[in-house]
Design a protein around this motif. Structure first.
Motif, PDB file in Angstrom:
ATOM      1  N   VAL A 108       0.864  -1.177   0.000  1.00  0.00           N
ATOM      2  CA  VAL A 108       0.000   0.000   0.000  1.00  0.00           C
ATOM      3  C   VAL A 108       0.903   1.229   0.000  1.00  0.00           C
ATOM      4  O   VAL A 108       1.832   1.316   0.806  1.00  0.00           O
ATOM      5  CB  VAL A 108      -0.932   0.025   1.231  1.00  0.00           C
ATOM      6  CG1 VAL A 108      -1.820   1.276   1.211  1.00  0.00           C
ATOM      7  CG2 VAL A 108      -1.786  -1.238   1.283  1.00  0.00           C
TER       8      VAL A 108
ATOM      9  N   ALA B 248       0.952   5.631  -0.405  1.00  0.00           N
ATOM     10  CA  ALA B 248       0.318   6.953  -0.522  1.00  0.00           C
ATOM     11  C   ALA B 248       1.450   7.955  -0.703  1.00  0.00           C
ATOM     12  O   ALA B 248       2.343   8.036   0.140  1.00  0.00           O
ATOM     13  CB  ALA B 248      -0.512   7.285   0.714  1.00  0.00           C
TER      14      ALA B 248
ATOM     15  N   LEU C 288      -9.304  -0.414   4.337  1.00  0.00           N
ATOM     16  CA  LEU C 288      -9.169  -1.046   3.023  1.00  0.00           C
ATOM     17  C   LEU C 288     -10.218  -2.127   2.806  1.00  0.00           C
ATOM     18  O   LEU C 288     -10.610  -2.801   3.763  1.00  0.00           O
ATOM     19  CB  LEU C 288      -7.766  -1.649   2.895  1.00  0.00           C
ATOM     20  CG  LEU C 288      -6.627  -0.637   2.816  1.00  0.00           C
ATOM     21  CD1 LEU C 288      -5.283  -1.363   2.843  1.00  0.00           C
ATOM     22  CD2 LEU C 288      -6.725   0.222   1.572  1.00  0.00           C
TER      23      LEU C 288
ATOM     24  N   ASP D 116     -10.052   3.337  -0.142  1.00  0.00           N
ATOM     25  CA  ASP D 116      -8.814   4.110  -0.052  1.00  0.00           C
ATOM     26  C   ASP D 116      -9.057   5.589   0.235  1.00  0.00           C
ATOM     27  O   ASP D 116      -8.127   6.394   0.155  1.00  0.00           O
ATOM     28  CB  ASP D 116      -7.958   3.936  -1.310  1.00  0.00           C
ATOM     29  CG  ASP D 116      -8.623   4.475  -2.571  1.00  0.00           C
ATOM     30  OD1 ASP D 116      -9.698   5.103  -2.478  1.00  0.00           O
ATOM     31  OD2 ASP D 116      -8.067   4.268  -3.666  1.00  0.00           O
TER      32      ASP D 116
ATOM     33  N   LEU E  46      -6.671   7.169   2.725  1.00  0.00           N
ATOM     34  CA  LEU E  46      -5.343   7.362   2.164  1.00  0.00           C
ATOM     35  C   LEU E  46      -5.283   8.646   1.343  1.00  0.00           C
ATOM     36  O   LEU E  46      -4.332   9.427   1.436  1.00  0.00           O
ATOM     37  CB  LEU E  46      -4.956   6.170   1.293  1.00  0.00           C
ATOM     38  CG  LEU E  46      -4.745   4.843   2.012  1.00  0.00           C
ATOM     39  CD1 LEU E  46      -4.640   3.697   1.013  1.00  0.00           C
ATOM     40  CD2 LEU E  46      -3.489   4.889   2.874  1.00  0.00           C
ATOM     41  N   ARG E  47      -6.318   8.864   0.546  1.00  0.00           N
ATOM     42  CA  ARG E  47      -6.347  10.077  -0.266  1.00  0.00           C
ATOM     43  C   ARG E  47      -6.512  11.315   0.609  1.00  0.00           C
ATOM     44  O   ARG E  47      -5.934  12.367   0.328  1.00  0.00           O
ATOM     45  CB  ARG E  47      -7.460   9.982  -1.303  1.00  0.00           C
ATOM     46  CG  ARG E  47      -7.147   8.957  -2.396  1.00  0.00           C
ATOM     47  CD  ARG E  47      -8.149   8.902  -3.517  1.00  0.00           C
ATOM     48  NE  ARG E  47      -9.348   8.182  -3.150  1.00  0.00           N
ATOM     49  CZ  ARG E  47     -10.541   8.730  -3.003  1.00  0.00           C
ATOM     50  NH1 ARG E  47     -10.699  10.037  -3.144  1.00  0.00           N
ATOM     51  NH2 ARG E  47     -11.581   7.997  -2.677  1.00  0.00           N
TER      52      ARG E  47
ATOM     53  N   VAL F  13      -2.230   7.016  -4.895  1.00  0.00           N
ATOM     54  CA  VAL F  13      -2.546   5.953  -3.939  1.00  0.00           C
ATOM     55  C   VAL F  13      -2.525   4.628  -4.690  1.00  0.00           C
ATOM     56  O   VAL F  13      -3.165   4.489  -5.743  1.00  0.00           O
ATOM     57  CB  VAL F  13      -3.914   6.187  -3.277  1.00  0.00           C
ATOM     58  CG1 VAL F  13      -4.336   4.962  -2.464  1.00  0.00           C
ATOM     59  CG2 VAL F  13      -3.866   7.426  -2.391  1.00  0.00           C
TER      60      VAL F  13
ATOM     61  N   ARG G 273      -2.757   0.331  -4.106  1.00  0.00           N
ATOM     62  CA  ARG G 273      -2.963  -0.826  -3.233  1.00  0.00           C
ATOM     63  C   ARG G 273      -2.888  -2.088  -4.092  1.00  0.00           C
ATOM     64  O   ARG G 273      -3.500  -2.168  -5.154  1.00  0.00           O
ATOM     65  CB  ARG G 273      -4.289  -0.739  -2.479  1.00  0.00           C
ATOM     66  CG  ARG G 273      -5.535  -0.782  -3.323  1.00  0.00           C
ATOM     67  CD  ARG G 273      -6.801  -0.707  -2.464  1.00  0.00           C
ATOM     68  NE  ARG G 273      -7.996  -1.018  -3.208  1.00  0.00           N
ATOM     69  CZ  ARG G 273      -8.720  -0.144  -3.882  1.00  0.00           C
ATOM     70  NH1 ARG G 273      -8.381   1.125  -3.880  1.00  0.00           N
ATOM     71  NH2 ARG G 273      -9.800  -0.543  -4.551  1.00  0.00           N
TER      72      ARG G 273
END
Length: 255
Positions: free
Chosen positions: A17, A19, A169, A172, A175-176, A220, A222
């Protein structure tokens, strides 16, 4: 690229993962992430001035991401583009360990940088200023414009938020959102890297807005344990508004 957060083999369903924010002068031309026509195994953005890239992936499961080392006193004229390091690793078949060994010799030709890379089986980082290469154990890592896991405010906060984001998850969104954090650090927490105090403040947040300079894109990534890789990249203008968004999903094809 001024912030790369990585969770490596730290989630049971998503072994990789990422970011990341790329910070750059807005006058420097760049292209959004895409499959490169002349090298269709590479998915990456592109620096249209020097031709390299700051972060990318390959169909075979490779990953590389670059940050510059911030110290104006170390800058040298006439050095090769550091973005070539990312592209050359993505198109190669060398292992992570072999690439790290090569960079021990070749890295000194470039202005200061950190290069995080993975052949799909292992993850490593080369720090050109310290001259140290690491193969990394499973865990969470933060790379900004100093050495790996240097406790700059944006790196510390980013790792903390990355840890929490893993629990959401495959969504996402967290994460953003962490990449959009534009809160500056307090003065007492700022590093001293050779730029003015005003610039240290502007550069201390994950998402940067400064005169003519700032966060150009947020990426991002994953990767699932089945090899499916999902990428979302947002492009930002000088006032921090999203001007483009790229999404791509592909499955790793190991040779």
């Amino acid at each position: 690229m001024c912030l790369i957060l990585v969770a490596w083999q730290a989630h049971p369903d998503f072994p990789l993962v990422i970011a990341a924010n790329r910070d750059e002068f807005f006058a420097r031309p760049a292209a959004a992430a895409a499959w490169w026509k002349e090298q269709p195994e590479i998915f990456a953005g592109r620096d249209l001035e020097a031709g390299g890239t700051w972060l990318g992936l390959s169909r075979s499961g490779r990953f590389a991401g670059l940050t510059n080392f911030r110290d104006p006193s170390r800058q040298r004229a006439g050095t090769p583009s550091r973005g070539d390091l990312v592209a050359s690793f993505l198109r190669s078949t060398e292992t992570t360990a072999a690439a790290l060994a090569r960079l021990q010799q070749e890295g000194r030709r470039y202005n200061g940088f950190n290069l995080m890379l993975s052949d799909g089986d292992s993850l490593g980082v080369h720090e050109s200023v310290s001259g140290v290469s690491h193969l990394l154990e499973p865990g969470l890592y933060a790379l900004s414009n100093d050495l790996l896991d240097t406790p700059w405010p944006k790196a510390v906060a980013g790792k903390s938020r990355l840890s929490r984001a893993l629990t959401a998850l495959p969504d996402d969104t967290p994460l953003r959102e962490l990449l959009r954090d534009d809160r500056p650090a307090p003065d007492e927490s700022l590093p001293r890297t050779g730029v003015s105090l005003a610039w240290e403040r502007m550069l201390s947040s994950a998402f940067i807005r400064a005169p003519g300079y700032g966060t150009r894109c947020s990426t991002v990534i994953r990767r699932s344990r089945h090899g499916w890789t999902h990428v979302t990249e947002s492009t930002w203008d000088e006032v921090g508004q999203e001007t483009d968004r790229v999404t791509e999903t592909f499955q790793i094809a190991r040779p």
